[in-house]
Design a protein around this motif. Sequence first.
Motif, short mmCIF file in Angstrom:
data_model
loop_
_atom_site.label_atom_id
_atom_site.label_comp_id
_atom_site.label_asym_id
_atom_site.label_seq_id
_atom_site.Cartn_x
_atom_site.Cartn_y
_atom_site.Cartn_z
N PRO A 192 41.12 43.24 39.11
CA PRO A 192 42.97 42.92 39.71
C PRO A 192 43.26 42.73 38.91
CG PRO A 192 40.94 41.01 38.62
CD PRO A 192 40.03 41.89 39.23
N THR A 204 36.01 33.86 42.34
CA THR A 204 36.62 34.26 43.24
C THR A 204 36.50 35.46 44.44
OG1 THR A 204 38.27 35.54 42.27
CG2 THR A 204 39.13 33.50 42.66
N ILE A 265 29.96 25.01 37.74
CA ILE A 265 30.53 25.70 36.48
C ILE A 265 30.61 26.73 35.52
CG2 ILE A 265 32.48 25.90 34.61
CD1 ILE A 265 31.62 22.37 35.40
C1 LIG Z 1 49.74 40.32 39.44
C2 LIG Z 1 48.51 39.40 39.96
C3 LIG Z 1 47.71 40.36 40.92
C4 LIG Z 1 46.59 39.93 41.34
C5 LIG Z 1 45.55 39.09 41.27
C6 LIG Z 1 46.38 37.95 40.36
C7 LIG Z 1 47.68 38.86 39.57
C8 LIG Z 1 48.46 37.25 38.96
N1 LIG Z 1 44.25 38.70 41.69
C9 LIG Z 1 43.74 37.37 41.83
C10 LIG Z 1 43.53 36.80 40.60
O1 LIG Z 1 43.22 38.15 39.54
C11 LIG Z 1 41.59 36.56 40.90
O2 LIG Z 1 41.99 36.14 41.84
C12 LIG Z 1 40.96 36.24 39.68
O3 LIG Z 1 39.70 36.74 39.48
C13 LIG Z 1 40.97 35.08 38.84
O4 LIG Z 1 40.69 34.50 38.25
P1 LIG Z 1 41.03 33.95 36.62
O5 LIG Z 1 40.26 33.53 35.63
O6 LIG Z 1 42.54 33.81 36.60
O7 LIG Z 1 40.49 32.45 38.32
P2 LIG Z 1 42.40 31.08 38.04
O8 LIG Z 1 41.65 30.05 36.87
O9 LIG Z 1 42.71 31.22 38.53
O10 LIG Z 1 40.29 30.23 38.74
C14 LIG Z 1 40.34 30.15 40.41
C15 LIG Z 1 39.71 30.12 41.47
O11 LIG Z 1 38.39 30.47 40.30
C16 LIG Z 1 37.22 28.84 39.71
N2 LIG Z 1 37.45 29.08 38.63
C17 LIG Z 1 38.13 29.63 37.90
N3 LIG Z 1 37.01 29.80 36.38
C18 LIG Z 1 35.57 29.85 37.35
C19 LIG Z 1 34.39 29.40 36.28
N4 LIG Z 1 34.16 30.26 35.32
N5 LIG Z 1 33.48 28.65 36.89
C20 LIG Z 1 33.36 28.61 38.55
N6 LIG Z 1 35.06 28.91 38.97
C21 LIG Z 1 35.37 28.75 38.42
C22 LIG Z 1 38.97 27.99 39.65
O12 LIG Z 1 38.83 26.86 39.40
C23 LIG Z 1 39.96 28.53 41.21
O13 LIG Z 1 39.38 27.90 41.85
C24 LIG Z 1 44.07 39.77 42.00
N7 LIG Z 1 42.05 39.50 42.73
C25 LIG Z 1 41.83 40.56 43.25
O14 LIG Z 1 40.55 40.23 43.76
N8 LIG Z 1 42.24 41.58 43.83
C26 LIG Z 1 43.82 42.68 43.52
O15 LIG Z 1 44.10 43.42 43.36
C27 LIG Z 1 44.05 41.36 42.54
N9 LIG Z 1 45.62 41.73 42.07
#
Ligand SMILES: Cc1cc2c(cc1C)N(C[C@H](O)[C@H](O)[C@H](O)COP(=O)(O)OP(=O)(O)OC[C@H]1O[C@@H](n3cnc4c(N)ncnc43)[C@H](O)[C@@H]1O)c1[nH]c(=O)[nH]c(=O)c1N2
Length: 520
Positions: A192, A204, A265
């Motif tokens: 992503p 996700t 989690i």
């Molecule tokens: C600039 C830019 C570009 C993109 C994207 C974002 C951004 C800012 N994304 C979206 C994003 O990066 C993606 O959804 C990530 O998987 C989110 O990971 P985080 O760790 O940031 O989860 P974040 O903290 O945002 O949480 C997302 C969800 O997952 C849950 N969660 C997080 N960690 C967990 C864990 N360890 N256990 C259980 N639940 C948990 C949270 O509760 C929430 O519901 C994306 N995505 C994509 O698929 N393709 C793409 O092309 C892009 N492009």
Amino acid sequence: MRDMSMTLDLTLTSLLSNCDRLQGVNMFSQKFIRHALLLSSRGKSGIRCRFRSTQAIAEKVTDGFVEDLRSIVGKANVSTAEAVRDQHGHDESYHETTLPDAVVFAQSVEHVSKVAKLCNDNVVPLIPFGSGTGLEGGINALKGGVCLDISQMKNVIEVNAEDFDCTVESGVTRGELNSYIRDTGLNFPVDPGADASVCGMCATSASGTNAVRYGTMRENVLNMEVVLADGTVLWTAGKNKRSRKTSAGYNLTNLFVGSEGTLGIITKATIRLYGIPEATLSAVVHFPSIQEAVDTTVQVMQCGVPIARIEFLDEAAIDAFNKYSKFDMKVAPSLFLEFHGSPSSVEEQKEVVEEIAKMNNGSNFKWATNADERNRLWKARHEIVYACTALVPGSKPYSTDVCVPISNLPAVIVQTKEMLKKENLVGPIVGHVGDGNFHIFFPVDHDHPEALTKIKAMSEKMSLLAMEMHGTCTGEHGIGMGKRELLEKEVGIEGLRAMQIVKNAFDPNQILNPGKIFPV
Ligand SMILES: Cc1cc2c(cc1C)N(C[C@H](O)[C@H](O)[C@H](O)COP(=O)(O)OP(=O)(O)OC[C@H]1O[C@@H](n3cnc4c(N)ncnc43)[C@H](O)[C@@H]1O)c1[nH]c(=O)[nH]c(=O)c1N2
Ligand SMILES: O=C(O)C(=O)Cc1ccccc1
Ligand SMILES: [Mn+2]
């Protein structure tokens, strides 16, 4: 796991013994609720799930509760400061911030397990926080409660280079992992745009530009350590297991992939790795029309070219891209390509794709062979959200995320573009078109709610069109808050009910990320 009747008993007991929640409700309603709960406990009412999902959450993050959290993780690892809660109350999308009451920084799976148990025993919402880069409001604390930040658990547990897999803790991001394993000649390709946590990506079911070659998280996770709502710790494929195949019972790994913090989690993930390709070649090619660019994609896929990346940007996206990342590409519908393999295989792929693109009037091919040029191109592609956001200062990103079978992609993109024109909406289009997945970017300015209403209507229309064309409303960003009302339309009432049964079985007190995935 407890059986359902016991679950209900516990829920009712906690509801009835915590009447403070009923204080805002008038006397008649209080009486009705108590009566209904008692009836349902005797199996005489069909409203059981309703009350469980809407009434069972208490706001009980009292000083005493915060002290209990501190006694588990240490004083320094709990914060109730507004700035910290604010930072944890929103992701990178337009969804407006909703604050948790407290933020806990877990340092170990034992911390996670004890915090989950405490929240479960007290029926306090618990929201896992990965790195906050989501785009569907997944971490917003819709009912307050505890945000469990697991980003500081940063160990790479093991790298099995000979088996092409590794196991990481919840806080390791994909960028950190790739730096760590660089010397092995391996990498983790799912990308992503953001430097998200690997476990957040599991949560996700993320993908990105090279899923077309390497698959999404779903295809790349072998096992996960998960903490359930009541504090139980389990491995979805069994402890220490990392075989490429298994037929052993239900696929719990796949159940937790894409569960968006609503079932458990994820504290560790065992994932697949890939050899860094011997040769890599990137290219950009421009087309007179969207149809010709997307037709090229479909033909490349139908010819079975094992392309590593095939990304579409329409003219509005290229314009934003040029301005933000200081390129001067032709402002036209374009494909960004990448080939991986041996030098001869890359050459062969290049020739086939070049020929197909030319047949569709593709022109101005630009090839990037050296690593610096390629990195600059893909970094800029990954920053397209920021490039589009910069077009409207002060705005936040609203993204659509439909995905359809590849043969329907040209029709869906072309119709979407026509719908945009008809609605007089500006929205750059970018897409992982090799997978049939694309996004429209809409800048949202919260000072103009009427514009948001129009964007939401357009997004819903697009999602319905994609579903009609045998696709989905979300290929990779998830349901979160933004797509809740579309889930039933996509999976049907029977599918939605089956999901609710799973949710209720794993999280009877509805503490895990309440308000997400399921329609309100
Ligand atoms: C600039 C830019 C570009 C993109 C994207 C974002 C951004 C800012 N994304 C979206 C994003 O990066 C993606 O959804 C990530 O998987 C989110 O990971 P985080 O760790 O940031 O989860 P974040 O903290 O945002 O949480 C997302 C969800 O997952 C849950 N969660 C997080 N960690 C967990 C864990 N360890 N256990 C259980 N639940 C948990 C949270 O509760 C929430 O519901 C994306 N995505 C994509 O698929 N393709 C793409 O092309 C892009 N492009
Ligand atoms: O860049 C991508 O591929 C994304 O998934 C993020 C995104 C979000 C909104 C519009 C365009 C891209
Ligand atoms: Mn994307």
